[in-house]
Motif scaffolding. Sequence first.
Motif, PDB file in Angstrom:
ATOM      1  N   HIS A  82       0.804  -1.229   0.000  1.00 56.09           N
ATOM      2  CA  HIS A  82       0.000   0.000   0.000  1.00 56.09           C
ATOM      3  C   HIS A  82       0.841   1.287   0.000  1.00 56.09           C
ATOM      4  O   HIS A  82       0.557   2.207  -0.736  1.00 56.09           O
ATOM      5  CB  HIS A  82      -0.930   0.029   1.204  1.00 56.09           C
ATOM      6  N   ASP A 151      -8.390  -5.640   4.507  1.00 52.98           N
ATOM      7  CA  ASP A 151      -8.558  -4.904   3.253  1.00 52.98           C
ATOM      8  C   ASP A 151      -9.849  -5.376   2.615  1.00 52.98           C
ATOM      9  O   ASP A 151     -10.068  -6.573   2.456  1.00 52.98           O
ATOM     10  CB  ASP A 151      -7.374  -5.191   2.320  1.00 52.98           C
ATOM     11  N   HIS A 153     -11.007  -5.504  -0.321  1.00 57.13           N
ATOM     12  CA  HIS A 153     -11.002  -6.246  -1.586  1.00 57.13           C
ATOM     13  C   HIS A 153     -10.519  -7.682  -1.461  1.00 57.13           C
ATOM     14  O   HIS A 153     -10.211  -8.342  -2.459  1.00 57.13           O
ATOM     15  CB  HIS A 153     -10.233  -5.467  -2.655  1.00 57.13           C
ATOM     16  N   CYS A 363      -5.388  -4.172  -7.573  1.00 53.45           N
ATOM     17  CA  CYS A 363      -5.745  -5.592  -7.447  1.00 53.45           C
ATOM     18  C   CYS A 363      -6.946  -5.930  -8.318  1.00 53.45           C
ATOM     19  O   CYS A 363      -7.297  -7.090  -8.478  1.00 53.45           O
ATOM     20  CB  CYS A 363      -6.019  -5.949  -5.988  1.00 53.45           C
ATOM     21  N   CYS A 423       0.162  -0.841  -4.840  1.00 59.64           N
ATOM     22  CA  CYS A 423      -1.206  -0.321  -4.965  1.00 59.64           C
ATOM     23  C   CYS A 423      -1.221   1.009  -5.713  1.00 59.64           C
ATOM     24  O   CYS A 423      -2.201   1.336  -6.388  1.00 59.64           O
ATOM     25  CB  CYS A 423      -1.826  -0.145  -3.588  1.00 59.64           C
ATOM     26  N   CYS A 426      -4.221   3.505  -6.900  1.00 56.63           N
ATOM     27  CA  CYS A 426      -5.522   2.991  -6.472  1.00 56.63           C
ATOM     28  C   CYS A 426      -5.934   3.669  -5.180  1.00 56.63           C
ATOM     29  O   CYS A 426      -7.086   4.024  -4.995  1.00 56.63           O
ATOM     30  CB  CYS A 426      -5.490   1.473  -6.285  1.00 56.63           C
ATOM     31  N   ILE A 427      -4.972   3.850  -4.277  1.00 51.36           N
ATOM     32  CA  ILE A 427      -5.284   4.445  -2.972  1.00 51.36           C
ATOM     33  C   ILE A 427      -4.468   5.719  -2.750  1.00 51.36           C
ATOM     34  O   ILE A 427      -4.711   6.475  -1.813  1.00 51.36           O
ATOM     35  CB  ILE A 427      -5.095   3.409  -1.839  1.00 51.36           C
ATOM     36  N   ASN A 445     -10.712   0.366  -8.462  1.00 52.24           N
ATOM     37  CA  ASN A 445     -12.053  -0.041  -8.062  1.00 52.24           C
ATOM     38  C   ASN A 445     -12.902   1.038  -7.411  1.00 52.24           C
ATOM     39  O   ASN A 445     -14.062   0.817  -7.127  1.00 52.24           O
ATOM     40  CB  ASN A 445     -11.908  -1.222  -7.102  1.00 52.24           C
TER      41      ASN A 445
END
Lengths: 497, 194
Positions: A82, A151, A153, A363, A423, A426-427, A445
């Motif tokens: 992450h 997490d 996901h 992911c 990651c 994504c974050i 996502n």
Amino acid sequence: MTPEASRWLTAMGNDMTDTPQTLYDKLWDAHLVAPEGKDSPAILYIDLHLVHEVTSPQAFTVLKERGLDVRRPDLTKATLDHSVPTLPANKDGSLPYATEDAATQVAALQDHCADYGIELFGLGDHRRGIVHVIGPELGLTQPGKTIVCGDSHTSTHGAFGALAFGIGTTEVGHVLATQCLFQRKAKTMRVRFTGALQPGVSAKDMALAMIAHVGADGGQGHAMEFAGPAVEALDMEGRMTLCNMSIEAGARVGLVAPDETTFAFLEGRERAPKTKDWADAVSQWKQLHSDDDAHFDQEIEIDASTITPMITYGVSPDAAAAINGQHPALANDNAREAADYMQLQAGQDFDAVRVDRVFIGSCTNARLTDLRAAANILRGRKVADHVAMLVAPGSEAIKAEAEAEGLHSIFIAAGAEWREPGCSMCIAMNGDKGQPGELVVSTSNRNFKGRQGKDVRTMLASPATAAACAVNGYLADPRQFAGQFADSDQTEESSAA
Amino acid sequence: MTPFTKLTSKSVILEQADIDTDQIIPARFLTTTESAGLGDKAFYDWRRGENGALRDNHVLNHVNTATHQILVAGPNFGCGSSREHAPWALLDFGFRVVISSDIADIFTSNALKNGLLPVQVPADIHAQLLDKPGLSITVDLENEQLSADGISCHFTIERFARRCLLDGVDPLGALLAQREAISRFEIAQIRAES
Ligand code: SF4
């Protein structure tokens, strides 16, 4: 026989009533240390606990404070994904962390793993990667297992017929200390995809269409099983994308019954059952499916042949529509506020929306097949001048495979950045992010406000769509790049079918 | 964990639907290894403007949490990431109760483990509550009853979590007490393997 398989066989044998069961029921029963009662939730045994640097430090602190051990370090696996940088190491070998805190967090997980004897796929390990990518890749993820991770996901692993769900940090502590969790049984929902996907349409488009159909909270309290010919035709990567996104419909878990595609994916992987146990494992796994007349609390059917490439236009993943259409009418205040934030108007053609940045990763969509789908569009083309594009492979292994195939050269030649695994955007907590106001087309996502950087406007799409948008500089239907879909998705789907 | 029995306090309204945990606490603050002191980061990007200065026009910047400890939020509150930092931040900010028509599963589970009470109410009651900022609301956990100025409704909290909250007990103790049953389960598994 694997321990998981033997357990659910025993559990099924004990079920004297012979009531038809869903896959979820079977997985649930096989892991009951104690059944649920009116006043007490069930105690569920966990077969695999995946740990990463962000949601675990406070759990280890509780363990230390209370003088507790990790009950099953052998069933606990850790990775760093992450907050690690995706930029290469500095000249002195140190990593360019976004903040000092990020470096501290990484060091904390390294220390905790050393203290408690937990295997860490850490920096420099060729098996490191996004937690939900490496579990399946290493063959740790297997049908019939219960799998948890701090997490949301974690639902991704359900693609293998595993009971997999995300937990909070307190529960990470519970699993570390006892290998168990208190859980209430979920309701069940089956989503059947009939028909076949059209060329150029992928599992990501199925996921977005499904979420738009049931709503961001439509699956709340439910275990969602995906079935039907269009799901059976998907490769494992596609099934993982679908289960990954089940949480965006509010579901607790996503599931696909294991089949030959699943077994072929797992065979020979580092942590999959070895040759002498393999046949046994497969014959047990074959029984992991919902019985013919099993009852689901909800049933939904979607005709896969009607799905076209999708794009999200709001700040919740259920605000998704066909990319070759228009922004829908604004039904309420929430929709108006979302459109304001996104700087989009009702009735506006999507193909007139200018793109600033494209991210391929996460992911959801950073596996080899995803990178191939994007590369197929980019081959021999250039990313539009005003667009910045970043590609972050899901794991070290995927990075190596992609480079062996020359995919990285395609991305670099097109003008995209080819990064280290993680990651990433994504974050957006490792320094990779968009600038305020930018419009980012992303294969991740979540399109929540600020998820990819303060005031960034995120639009979610498949890897092929994201690549098409990068080339066009405006939102684009990937099918306009004719001929790109002859060799990739289609052959894989027909060979899997 | 601080026990929760009964609370009478005033409400603060955030009526947006789908308030996800990225709004409650942005990901860039997750690099902490602590769980304390996150209140300042709660709804950070809603409360603060460009240079980090507090926005005068945001309701959360005018909340006195000594008197206003109940957050009434739009449907599907707490969706998204499983980060427990979200309830930690809300509690540290000063809230003890979140009310919505619909609260996400993982958020509910995380909130209950930290003494933040997630109360789901029927849509009609929810609509009435959203209409009345500053309303004095009583939330009685023992009787699972919400009442306020002519409004009254029953809510349910999973029974075990409710017991733990009422007694201020961490469920980890109850799990640890099951060590023998867990060992029996593991032994059965080893036998099956060989
Ligand atoms: S890629 Fe995104 S969703 Fe997946 S584990 Fe990382 S942060 Fe979570």
